[in-house]
Scaffold this active site. Structure first.
Site, PDB file in Angstrom:
ATOM      1  N   LYS A  89     -13.893 -27.865  -5.803  1.00  0.00           N
ATOM      2  CA  LYS A  89     -14.495 -29.189  -5.649  1.00  0.00           C
ATOM      3  C   LYS A  89     -14.324 -29.951  -6.959  1.00  0.00           C
ATOM      4  CE  LYS A  89     -18.193 -31.031  -6.597  1.00  0.00           C
ATOM      5  NZ  LYS A  89     -17.642 -32.399  -6.926  1.00  0.00           N
ATOM      6  N   PRO A  90     -13.419 -30.901  -7.025  1.00  0.00           N
ATOM      7  CA  PRO A  90     -13.263 -31.703  -8.229  1.00  0.00           C
ATOM      8  C   PRO A  90     -14.395 -32.723  -8.311  1.00  0.00           C
ATOM      9  CG  PRO A  90     -11.789 -32.510  -6.539  1.00  0.00           C
ATOM     10  CD  PRO A  90     -12.483 -31.314  -5.963  1.00  0.00           C
ATOM     11  N   SER A 148     -16.306 -36.076  -7.984  1.00  0.00           N
ATOM     12  CA  SER A 148     -16.111 -37.172  -7.029  1.00  0.00           C
ATOM     13  C   SER A 148     -15.611 -38.434  -7.731  1.00  0.00           C
ATOM     14  CB  SER A 148     -17.441 -37.474  -6.312  1.00  0.00           C
ATOM     15  OG  SER A 148     -18.481 -37.607  -7.265  1.00  0.00           O
ATOM     16  N   SER A 172     -21.929 -30.142 -17.085  1.00  0.00           N
ATOM     17  CA  SER A 172     -23.099 -30.210 -17.962  1.00  0.00           C
ATOM     18  C   SER A 172     -23.900 -28.917 -17.939  1.00  0.00           C
ATOM     19  CB  SER A 172     -24.003 -31.364 -17.507  1.00  0.00           C
ATOM     20  OG  SER A 172     -24.467 -31.081 -16.185  1.00  0.00           O
ATOM     21  N   GLU A 196     -18.533 -23.264 -18.346  1.00  0.00           N
ATOM     22  CA  GLU A 196     -18.054 -24.023 -19.499  1.00  0.00           C
ATOM     23  C   GLU A 196     -18.887 -25.295 -19.547  1.00  0.00           C
ATOM     24  OE1 GLU A 196     -14.932 -21.470 -20.884  1.00  0.00           O
ATOM     25  OE2 GLU A 196     -16.050 -23.150 -21.704  1.00  0.00           O
ATOM     26  N   LEU A 197     -19.848 -25.339 -20.473  1.00  0.00           N
ATOM     27  CA  LEU A 197     -20.895 -26.342 -20.396  1.00  0.00           C
ATOM     28  C   LEU A 197     -20.846 -27.328 -21.565  1.00  0.00           C
ATOM     29  CD1 LEU A 197     -23.699 -23.923 -19.115  1.00  0.00           C
ATOM     30  CD2 LEU A 197     -22.052 -25.252 -17.784  1.00  0.00           C
ATOM     31  N   CYS A 221     -15.894 -32.337 -24.365  1.00  0.00           N
ATOM     32  CA  CYS A 221     -16.960 -31.366 -24.643  1.00  0.00           C
ATOM     33  C   CYS A 221     -16.888 -30.825 -26.064  1.00  0.00           C
ATOM     34  CB  CYS A 221     -16.874 -30.211 -23.664  1.00  0.00           C
ATOM     35  SG  CYS A 221     -15.286 -29.379 -23.728  1.00  0.00           S
ATOM     36  N   GLU A 235     -25.857 -34.572 -26.776  1.00  0.00           N
ATOM     37  CA  GLU A 235     -24.427 -34.837 -26.632  1.00  0.00           C
ATOM     38  C   GLU A 235     -24.256 -36.310 -26.254  1.00  0.00           C
ATOM     39  OE1 GLU A 235     -22.623 -32.999 -23.142  1.00  0.00           O
ATOM     40  OE2 GLU A 235     -20.878 -32.470 -24.344  1.00  0.00           O
TER      41      GLU A 235
END
Ligand SMILES: NC(=O)c1ccc[n+]([C@@H]2O[C@H](COP(=O)([O-])OP(=O)(O)OC[C@H]3O[C@@H](n4cnc5c(N)ncnc54)[C@H](O)[C@@H]3O)[C@@H](O)[C@H]2O)c1
Ligand SMILES: O=C[C@H](O)CS(=O)(=O)O
Length: 470
Positions: A169-170, A172, A223, A244-245, A278, A373
């Site tokens: 799921k990429p 949106s 996130s 991977e956050l 990131c 961030e």
């Protein structure tokens, strides 16, 4: 564009979601709004395709990945243009990302052929002990908008190389690049059911995948907030996890740094993808004795960055992805200046979703930009008196993805790098990411690694086989 399940492009009958160009607000294309039914159909396809795909040799899978790689190379310009139109990054960066994303396919097409097991000396003469590696099975991948190609191939390449099948799921906001990559995978001859892509409701799709015991691995980039939710959901069926956050990278400039190099690399790290990366430098710590000299060089370089639409060749800084992102950056600037920071360069919102690349000085740790961030073109500069202070402040965050250090003293570089609580440390290097190296975070920046030989382990199960001889 429709999405792709079991070798079919479907979704025509579904409600559509608009994909916008963040530079102009225009609708670029539409994608179907899939949900639970489509999510389950994707898992049906991946589960059905797994036995045959896993039964191929690593060499057969490698050949198909190489064909995919070649087609991406051939269509690099078209893919880059699509990425700029839906995500906004400058075309030169989008082209770079396509090449970077393709490097994972090339790397894992080879790495899949080097998944070794081992034999273990038995303590009994009638036993033989072996360790073998086998593919996890069906992998669910959920990816963010900021790197619409690389975040996908960084997952699919190792997964396919070892024999896993996938449901993706990429974001949106940037689904088109993903769908075009999968069109090329189909053209390369990757069998139906091996890659399945669903666009639509994040919650419906991910809930369906989290609860489905046939999905044995969840790999997520995004996130920390969402990553924590998915980690909890995946625990219901004990899926293997890669997360991977978020990041909050410190960039430390010591008193003996090469200031020209430090300024150049700080610009490259901070303003790549307009700061929507990131591993961007989020907090710049400068030794107080060289603050003026560094800030002058850094600010001079930042002031030359060109803001504009990504399709314009001279553009260095494109738009932010949406209004929320713009408001967050402007809030960080407002908060810092109200607390005493000074704007050295930029500081203003331009028309649309554009913000001037901004440098602020006199920054203190009570300011929001030093805690959260920013994910935009804001570079806060704060001074430090001692290395111990710099390290302590750099580590004072729940995040631990990337950190940067500038010094010309090798001993100092090694000692400080060892003290930084981060998964990635760039020493005199603002751009460490590479397909052959393990990318990932400590603490709340994630679990697991992508890239390198470590990245392939994420898609393998280890099996210990003990044979008692008759
Ligand atoms: N560590 C890394 O490698 C890395 C790389 C890129 C981005 N990021 C991080 O990602 C964030 C920016 O990306 P983003 O805004 O797309 O992140 P996000 O977490 O909002 O979304 C990421 C993906 O999760 C989906 N999603 C959103 N809510 C969901 C939910 N409730 N359940 C399931 N899926 C959901 C989104 O549709 C998207 O596909 C930043 O924090 C950035 O640091 C990390
Ligand atoms: O934004 C996150 C990406 O992982 C950054 S990189 O292109 O891998 O350095």
């Amino acid at each position: 564009m429709n999405f792709y399940i079991n070798g079919e492009w479907i979704g025509e009958e579904l409600e559509k979601t608009d994909v916008y160009n963040p530079a102009t607000g225009e609708v670029v294309d539409q994608v179907p709004k899939g949900g639970e039914r489509e999510a389950r159909a994707a898992v049906d396809a991946a589960h059905g395709a797994f036995p045959d795909w896993a039964a191929k040799t690593a060499y057969e899978r490698s050949e198909l990945l190489e064909k995919w790689y070649a087609l991406i190379e051939e269509h690099q310009d078209e893919l880059a243009r699509t990425m700029t139109e839906e995500q906004g990054k400058p075309l030169k960066e989008a082209s770079g990302e396509i090449a970077y994303s393709n490097s994972f396919i090339k790397w894992y097409a080879e790495e899949g052929k080097r998944v070794y097991g081992e034999t273990i000396p038995a303590s009994a003469t009638d036993k033989r002990l072996f360790v073998i590696k086998q593919p996890v099975g069906v992998v669910a991948a959920i990816t963010p908008w900021n790197f619409p190609a690389a975040m996908i191939t960084r997952k699919l390449a190792p997964a396919l190389a070892v024999g896993c099948t996938t449901v993706l799921k990429p974001s949106s906001q940037t689904p088109l690049t993903a769908l075009k990559l999968v069109e090329l995978a189909e053209q390369a001859g990757i069998p139906k059911g091996v890659i399945n892509v669903v666009t639509g409701s994040s919650s419906e799709i991910s809930e369906a995948w989290q609860s489905d015991s046939r999905v044995r691995k969840l790999t997520f980039t995004g996130s920390t907030e969402i990553g924590k939710q998915l980690m909890s959901g995946a625990s219901e069926t004990m899926k293997k996890l890669s997360l991977e956050l978020g990041g909050h990278a410190p960039l430390i400039v010591t008193s003996d740094a090469d200031l020209d190099l430090a300024a150049e690399q700080a610009v490259a790290s901070k303003f790549r993808n307009g700061g929507q990366t990131c591993v961007c430098a989020n907090r710049i710590f400068v030794a107080e004795e060289i603050e003026e000299a560094f800030t002058e060089k850094f600010a001079d370089a930042v002031s030359k960055l060109v803001v504009g639409e990504g399709l314009n060749e001279e553009t260095d800084i494109g738009p932010l992805i949406d209004e929320d992102a713009v408001e967050k950056v402007m809030e960080h600037i407002k908060d810092a200046t109200e607390k005493g920071a000074k704007v050295v360069v930029g500081g203003n919102r331009k028309d649309g979703q554009f913000i001037e690349p901004t440098v602020i000085s006199g920054v203190t740790d009570n300011m929001v930009c030093m805690k959260e961030e920013t994910f935009g073109p804001l570079a806060p500069i704060s001074t430090f008196k001692t290395e111990d202070e710099a390290i302590e402040r750099a580590n004072a965050t729940p995040y631990g993805l990337a950190a940067y250090l500038f010094t010309q003293n090798l001993t100092r570089a090694i000692k400080l790098a060892e003290k930084l609580d981060y998964g990635i440390v760039g020493v005199n290097d603002g751009g460490p990411s590479a397909a052959q190296a393990p990318f990932g975070g400590w603490k709340e920046s994630g679990l697991g690694r992508e890239g390198g030989h470590q990245g392939i382990e994420e898609y393998l199960e280890t099996k210990y086989v003990s044979v008692k001889l008759s």
